[in-house]
Design a protein around this motif. Structure first.
Motif: not given
Length: 358
Positions: A328-338
């Motif tokens: 389970a690695k980061d999938g680059g899906i975090n839309l709320w990161l900003p």
């Protein structure tokens, strides 16, 4: 026919104290971000609300702009509240939020006192309730002093419009700062609502440590990565799916070959545990000692029941956790990161967060 709750609704659901507070939340909470909008509520969605409560899910989470269109999820929930759930009000934990775009003009979004207080008042009317159990600052605003956002939350709390205060998608640093500001006013942050899943693990860096240290609860939203952590996308993108909608927060570009392969490997682990991938993903999220409850969003009764079934197997062996951590690695899906990347510019935040709209 007026809804009558199942008298055995509390027999099986498990509850946890929210941080260091005395408030208990069900391990599974229901979010109304999707599937509860439009002019009239979908009959299946109404059934989901009733069945959720029958299963002991006492917490329903909304926000001002849930729909579409904006406000419609709250309006539809309000109708159900008025006709069917009103007599159970003292058994429910109802929350809403303000911070994302809601109406036109300079006061229609972000963290000013003007926006947050007005939004809270509007939400109360739409939902046909006198108060919220929890009211959130939905995102950090880089152009408004935290003290002003705290002023708004204090006003809502002191006026009895909310019993508890929360923040969503704040970084560890900004959570700490808001905690201290409100503490100086004898108000405690009850809960933080961050995105968190097997393929979106940003909170593990430092936020979970902060929450545990400060006694703040955690309601993890999008624990199934908007449905990616299910068998739905293993063989492509189905016609009936969030990724295939015209207006959607799940961009097809997020469903990369790399992510699909990772999800397939996690699915194998889930099968060996006797669970569906969704069930394992929820159980894994709840395995984090900082997490109070996992916030699900479902389209139908079948999905709801499958998600709740995850609570039958919450234990993981050291071997399972080690294997999952490798896959389970980061999938680059975090839309709320900003929102949690407080050092970025206003224009960068604006460009990216309008996509998330949560």
């Amino acid at each position: 026919m007026i809804y009558k709750a199942n008298h055995k609704r509390y027999d099986e659901m498990q509850y946890r104290n929210c941080g260091s507070s005395g408030l208990k939340l069900p391990l599974i909470s229901l979010g109304l971000w999707h599937n509860f909008g439009e002019k009239t509520i979908n009959p299946e969605s109404k059934k989901v609300l009733f069945k959720a409560f029958d299963l002991g899910i006492t917490h329903f989470d909304l926000a001002n702009n849930y729909g579409p269109p904006y406000g419609s999820a709250e309006t539809n929930f309000g109708k159900v509240m008025k006709t069917d759930l009103k007599k159970y009000r003292d058994e429910l934990i109802i929350s809403s939020k303000a911070g994302y775009d809601m109406w036109e003009g300079p006061y229609g979004e972000w963290g000013s006192k003007k926006h947050i207080v007005a939004s809270c008042d509007q939400s109360l009317k739409r939902m046909c309730v006198d108060y919220f159990d929890i009211f959130y600052s939905h995102r950090f605003d880089p152009n408004t002093p935290l003290e002003e956002t705290a002023d708004a939350l204090e006003s809502i709390y002191r006026s009895g419009k909310a019993q508890y205060i929360g923040v969503s998608s704040y970084s560890s640093k900004k959570t700490n700062q808001m905690f201290q500001i409100l503490k100086s006013r004898n108000i405690k942050i009850l809960i933080h609502q961050p995105s968190y899943s097997l393929i979106n693990r940003w909170i593990e860096k430092d936020l979970t440590k902060t929450l545990l240290k400060k006694g703040i609860g955690c309601i993890a939203f999008s624990p199934l990565a908007q449905g990616m952590l299910s068998e739905k996308y293993l063989k492509g993108i189905p016609k009936i799916s969030r990724a295939n909608q015209k207006i959607t927060s799940l961009d097809k570009k997020l469903i990369t070959n790399k992510n699909v392969e990772m999800i397939k490997e996690l699915n194998i682990v889930a099968k060996k545990r006797g669970q569906s991938l969704s069930q394992m993903a929820l159980a894994w999220t709840l395995n984090n000692k900082a997490v109070t409850t996992a916030l699900i969003g479902v389209r139908n009764l079948k999905q709801l029941k499958e998600n709740v079934e995850s609570l039958k197997n919450l234990n993981f062996s050291k071997k399972e956790l080690s294997l999952i951590n490798k896959k389970a690695k980061d999938g680059g899906i975090n839309l709320w990161l900003p929102s949690s990347s407080y050092s970025v510019s206003y224009t960068h935040l604006r460009a990216h967060e309008t996509k998330a709209n949560l």
